[in-house]
Design an enzyme around this catalytic site. Structure first.
Site, PDB file in Angstrom:
ATOM      1  N   ILE A  83     -25.806   1.345   7.017  1.00 28.19           N
ATOM      2  CA  ILE A  83     -25.993   0.566   8.243  1.00 28.19           C
ATOM      3  C   ILE A  83     -25.867   1.487   9.456  1.00 28.19           C
ATOM      4  O   ILE A  83     -24.889   2.228   9.569  1.00 28.19           O
ATOM      5  CB  ILE A  83     -24.948  -0.563   8.322  1.00 28.19           C
ATOM      6  CG1 ILE A  83     -25.145  -1.540   7.159  1.00 28.19           C
ATOM      7  CG2 ILE A  83     -25.023  -1.288   9.661  1.00 28.19           C
ATOM      8  CD1 ILE A  83     -24.058  -2.588   7.055  1.00 28.19           C
ATOM      9  N   PHE A  86       0.828  -1.203   0.000  1.00 24.50           N
ATOM     10  CA  PHE A  86       0.000   0.000   0.000  1.00 24.50           C
ATOM     11  C   PHE A  86       0.864   1.256   0.000  1.00 24.50           C
ATOM     12  O   PHE A  86       0.728   2.121  -0.870  1.00 24.50           O
ATOM     13  CB  PHE A  86      -0.918  -0.040   1.230  1.00 24.50           C
ATOM     14  CG  PHE A  86      -1.896   1.097   1.323  1.00 24.50           C
ATOM     15  CD1 PHE A  86      -2.729   1.423   0.266  1.00 24.50           C
ATOM     16  CD2 PHE A  86      -2.006   1.820   2.504  1.00 24.50           C
ATOM     17  CE1 PHE A  86      -3.643   2.470   0.369  1.00 24.50           C
ATOM     18  CE2 PHE A  86      -2.920   2.855   2.622  1.00 24.50           C
ATOM     19  CZ  PHE A  86      -3.740   3.181   1.553  1.00 24.50           C
ATOM     20  N   TYR A 141       4.653  -6.660  16.981  1.00 24.17           N
ATOM     21  CA  TYR A 141       4.959  -5.811  15.824  1.00 24.17           C
ATOM     22  C   TYR A 141       5.660  -4.537  16.271  1.00 24.17           C
ATOM     23  O   TYR A 141       6.713  -4.160  15.738  1.00 24.17           O
ATOM     24  CB  TYR A 141       3.665  -5.482  15.088  1.00 24.17           C
ATOM     25  CG  TYR A 141       3.828  -4.481  13.962  1.00 24.17           C
ATOM     26  CD1 TYR A 141       4.488  -4.816  12.789  1.00 24.17           C
ATOM     27  CD2 TYR A 141       3.301  -3.197  14.068  1.00 24.17           C
ATOM     28  CE1 TYR A 141       4.630  -3.900  11.753  1.00 24.17           C
ATOM     29  CE2 TYR A 141       3.431  -2.273  13.041  1.00 24.17           C
ATOM     30  CZ  TYR A 141       4.096  -2.635  11.891  1.00 24.17           C
ATOM     31  OH  TYR A 141       4.231  -1.723  10.871  1.00 24.17           O
TER      32      TYR A 141
END
Length: 321
Positions: free
Chosen positions: A193, A13, A143
């Site tokens: 929603i 990305f 991480y």
């Protein structure tokens, strides 16, 4: 004279957007790809590697390179299936990074730009309190620990070899093609929603993909970037409620947000085993980018509103394909 840049993570990305920007700005680019990965080659070269760890050979890609941008990593994942996640993260994010950096220094590379993570600072801040690059690191997951350890090793290598190291710690990155929770939020809003996030008064720093890439490219040449650590954001902190309303507006929808108190949401999420998700939606994480602004003379070139419009447009166009 245009510099030669070696880029890892070029299919990712952030790396993919960085590659496109470098090519557009006429840099000579060598992109490292995992074997089996493919990119439409146009105006840049590629090399292939089997994996990224402490044994990877980069010798075919570093000759004549001025700057390395290391955007590849084993990324933070939910529900990690590794029996020893920290060891898996260290293998790629620490040993793999240091191995690349050491070979880069031996090849005469002048500068090494490492894309780290705000998780080195920690997971959250109190409302109105910001992280800074000088804070004592407090990573809370494997991480973040691996990114912190990589940073420490890179600083040691910079002293040892004289190669300049630049560390960039992004907050949550969004932009055209974003996945994971951000994409889910767009999908929910696009479908109309009702969401229970109408009364969230937190503050979170985000960074548009274009803003992050602009900072990365700025650090290629800026003399003041050498051996510095930078935090990066859009410079506009938003509550979850504000963010959802802005995304809905960008999608041309009305955000149907039910005002349920954050404390109630946290309690329900904890009972459902989704405490980490509720922390991200209800908690704050703010960063101070004043050092990035003052030392580099850098300002985020894209506003959050414009970046969200581009993100929403890409999302809507991708639905048609």
């Amino acid at each position: 004279m245009s510099k030669t840049v070696f880029l890892t993570g070029a299919t990712g990305f952030v790396g993919g957007a960085t590659l496109r920007c470098l090519v557009a700005r006429n840099y000579t680019v060598i992109a490292a790809l995992r074997n089996g990965s493919q990119l439409l080659q146009n105006k840049f070269s590629t090399i292939n590697v089997d994996s990224i760890d402490g044994a990877t050979s980069w010798k075919n890609g570093l000759t004549g390179v001025d700057v390395v941008i290391h955007a590849a990593a084993r990324v933070h994942v939910m529900n990690d299936t590794e029996t020893d996640p920290l060891a898996a993260f260290r293998r790629v994010n620490v040993e793999g990074t240091v191995n690349l950096a050491r070979q880069a220094a031996s090849a005469g590379v002048r500068r090494f730009i490492f894309i780290s993570s705000i998780k080195v600072n920690g997971e959250s801040t109190d409302l109105g309190v910001t992280y800074s690059p000088e804070d004592t690191p407090a990573p809370a997951d494997p991480y973040g620990i691996s990114k912190m350890e990589a940073e420490e090793r890179l600083r040691e290598l910079a002293v040892e070899t004289g190669m300049e190291v630049v560390i960039i710690r992004p907050v949550l990155v969004y932009g055209p093609g974003v996945k994971a929770n951000f994409q889910s939020m767009m999908r929910w809003l696009d479908k109309g929603i009702p969401l229970p996030f109408g009364a969230i008064h937190n503050r979170r720093s985000l960074v548009a993909l274009d803003n992050l890439v602009d900072l990365i490219v700025t650090c290629i040449n800026h003399p003041a970037a050498a051996n510095q650590t930078f935090l990066v954001s859009d410079g506009e902190d938003l509550s979850t409620t504000q963010l959802l309303r802005k995304i809905a507006l960008a999608l041309g929808r009305t955000a149907r947000l039910v005002p349920i108190p954050a404390g109630v949401l946290r309690g329900v999420a904890t009972l459902l085993g989704r405490k980490a998700l509720s922390n991200r939606l209800c908690g704050s994480l703010q960063v101070d980018i004043s050092k990035t602004r003052s030392l580099l003379g850098w300002t985020p070139p894209v506003s959050a509103d414009d970046a969200l419009k581009a993100t929403a447009q890409y999302f809507q166009e991708s639905k048609k394909q």
